[in-house]
Design an enzyme around this catalytic site. Structure first.
Site, PDB file in Angstrom:
ATOM      1  N   ASP A 150     -46.966  54.751  26.408  1.00 29.04           N
ATOM      2  CA  ASP A 150     -47.522  55.124  25.103  1.00 29.04           C
ATOM      3  C   ASP A 150     -46.591  56.068  24.345  1.00 29.04           C
ATOM      4  O   ASP A 150     -45.610  56.566  24.896  1.00 29.04           O
ATOM      5  CB  ASP A 150     -48.923  55.752  25.260  1.00 29.04           C
ATOM      6  CG  ASP A 150     -48.986  56.783  26.382  1.00 29.04           C
ATOM      7  OD1 ASP A 150     -47.927  57.282  26.798  1.00 29.04           O
ATOM      8  OD2 ASP A 150     -50.103  57.090  26.832  1.00 29.04           O
TER       9      ASP A 150
ATOM     10  N   ASN B 297     -60.912  62.702  30.640  1.00 24.98           N
ATOM     11  CA  ASN B 297     -62.011  61.826  30.212  1.00 24.98           C
ATOM     12  C   ASN B 297     -61.891  60.413  30.791  1.00 24.98           C
ATOM     13  O   ASN B 297     -62.598  59.510  30.377  1.00 24.98           O
ATOM     14  CB  ASN B 297     -62.065  61.754  28.677  1.00 24.98           C
ATOM     15  CG  ASN B 297     -60.816  61.133  28.073  1.00 24.98           C
ATOM     16  OD1 ASN B 297     -59.890  60.742  28.786  1.00 24.98           O
ATOM     17  ND2 ASN B 297     -60.768  61.024  26.750  1.00 24.98           N
TER      18      ASN B 297
ATOM     19  N   HIS C  69     -59.191  58.405  30.646  1.00 29.59           N
ATOM     20  CA  HIS C  69     -58.322  57.441  29.966  1.00 29.59           C
ATOM     21  C   HIS C  69     -57.085  57.114  30.808  1.00 29.59           C
ATOM     22  O   HIS C  69     -56.652  57.913  31.638  1.00 29.59           O
ATOM     23  CB  HIS C  69     -57.942  57.908  28.547  1.00 29.59           C
ATOM     24  CG  HIS C  69     -56.946  59.014  28.460  1.00 29.59           C
ATOM     25  ND1 HIS C  69     -56.872  59.867  27.374  1.00 29.59           N
ATOM     26  CD2 HIS C  69     -55.949  59.426  29.294  1.00 29.59           C
ATOM     27  CE1 HIS C  69     -55.896  60.725  27.556  1.00 29.59           C
ATOM     28  NE2 HIS C  69     -55.319  60.490  28.714  1.00 29.59           N
TER      29      HIS C  69
ATOM     30  N   GLU D 185     -58.852  55.326  25.324  1.00 30.00           N
ATOM     31  CA  GLU D 185     -59.937  56.295  25.423  1.00 30.00           C
ATOM     32  C   GLU D 185     -61.254  55.629  25.828  1.00 30.00           C
ATOM     33  O   GLU D 185     -61.397  54.403  25.705  1.00 30.00           O
ATOM     34  CB  GLU D 185     -60.109  56.994  24.062  1.00 30.00           C
ATOM     35  CG  GLU D 185     -58.859  57.743  23.573  1.00 30.00           C
ATOM     36  CD  GLU D 185     -58.590  59.046  24.329  1.00 30.00           C
ATOM     37  OE1 GLU D 185     -58.895  59.146  25.531  1.00 30.00           O
ATOM     38  OE2 GLU D 185     -58.072  59.984  23.699  1.00 30.00           O
TER      39      GLU D 185
HETATM   40  P1  PGA Z   1     -51.393  64.987  32.032  1.00 31.12           P
HETATM   41  O1  PGA Z   1     -51.923  63.742  31.199  1.00 31.12           O
HETATM   42  O2  PGA Z   1     -50.503  64.409  33.090  1.00 31.12           O
HETATM   43  O3  PGA Z   1     -50.619  65.830  31.042  1.00 31.12           O
HETATM   44  O4  PGA Z   1     -52.579  65.668  32.604  1.00 31.12           O
HETATM   45  C1  PGA Z   1     -52.372  62.606  31.852  1.00 31.12           C
HETATM   46  C2  PGA Z   1     -52.971  61.632  30.860  1.00 31.12           C
HETATM   47  O5  PGA Z   1     -53.501  62.071  29.826  1.00 31.12           O
HETATM   48  O6  PGA Z   1     -52.908  60.429  31.114  1.00 31.12           O
END
Ligand code: PGA
Length: 260
Positions: free
Chosen positions: A67, A136, A138, A143
């Site tokens: 992404d 959450n 995702h 999302e």
């Molecule tokens: P993070 O993000 O590794 O910074 O916790 C993970 C994600 O949002 O997929």
């Protein structure tokens, strides 16, 4: 799902890097799907170390990142282009022609998304997709309640993700609301998924992903339907799992060829 639980952050990063090493050594050419965020940073450091000691080369790898924010220039320090260059690609022997990230900075985002899907297909699909998980649930920037059938597309971040990611920006208002992300269906087509999570903040999402019902409320739960998923956790991220002892038992009893 294969669940591997480690005592420390360092041990979980080393484990994740060994999964990557095994796949690179087992294929003539490897297509890697890569992730950004705080979680995989130590894995990248470990992979760089393996490159430096000659254990590993990325010469025959092609990569596709999950992404990117919309509207940030690749040289913007907060973009995932910049993250990947400074934390990984600048330190390994990968051919830059084989590096792909979603283009979040083009006039026609929709065309860029379609082209990205086609590029993944043309490369023969993804052998190993590295994933983090949002608090959450995702994966990528897909999302909660988004379609399980989604493809690489422009998405709108949830307010929770904007808040979670604001640590990388000076002000919360600076976090882009729009992103380009591989879809859930794109991720599900990869031949092997490697999902990493650390810290108690991820424990609830991890419990829902592994032991909860499959539901778009926790996008990562769709991975229960994927034939090959390896999850590497530290103890904190694993602490809410009901079957934690079972996962440890299974790992202890693996056959030699099943280990990394
Ligand atoms: P993070 O993000 O590794 O910074 O916790 C993970 C994600 O949002 O997929």
């Amino acid at each position: 799902m294969e669940i591997l639980i480690r005592d420390t952050l360092k041990a979980s990063a080393q484990m994740a890097a060994r999964v990557v090493l095994k796949i690179i050594h087992s294929e003539e050419k490897t297509v890697l799907g890569l992730a950004t965020g705080g979680t995989p940073l130590r894995m990248y450091q470990e992979l760089i170390r393996m490159k430096q000691t000659g254990e590993l080369s990325f010469k025959n790898c092609t990569t596709f990142n999950l992404d990117e924010y919309a509207g940030l220039l690749p040289e913007d320090e907060r973009s995932y282009h910049y993250y990947m260059m400074s934390n990984f690609f600048d330190h390994v022997d990968i051919d830059r022609k084989h590096v792909h990230l979603p283009d979040g900075n083009t006039e026609n985002l929709r065309d860029a998304c379609r082209k990205y899907e086609q590029q993944i297909k043309n490369a023969g699909g993804i052998d190993l997709q590295v994933l983090g998980i949002g608090a959450n649930g995702h994966i990528g920037f897909n999302e909660p309640t988004g379609s399980f059938a989604s493809r690489t597309w422009v998405k709108i971040l949830s307010e929770q993700t904007i808040q979670d990611n604001s640590v990388y920006f000076e002000k919360q208002e600076e976090v882009p609301r729009h992103v380009v992300t591989m879809g859930i269906a794109t991720i599900m087509e990869s031949r092997h998924c490697l999902l990493l999570a650390n810290g108690a903040k991820k424990a609830d999402a991890i419990r829902k992903m592994i032991e909860g019902p499959i539901s778009a409320s926790c996008p990562a739960s769709i991975l229960q339907m994927h034939p090959r998923v390896t999850v590497v956790l530290d103890e904190e991220a694993a602490y809410l799992l009901t079957f934690k002892d079972h996962y440890k038992w299974v790992e202890k009893n693996k056959l030699d060829w099943q280990s990394y």
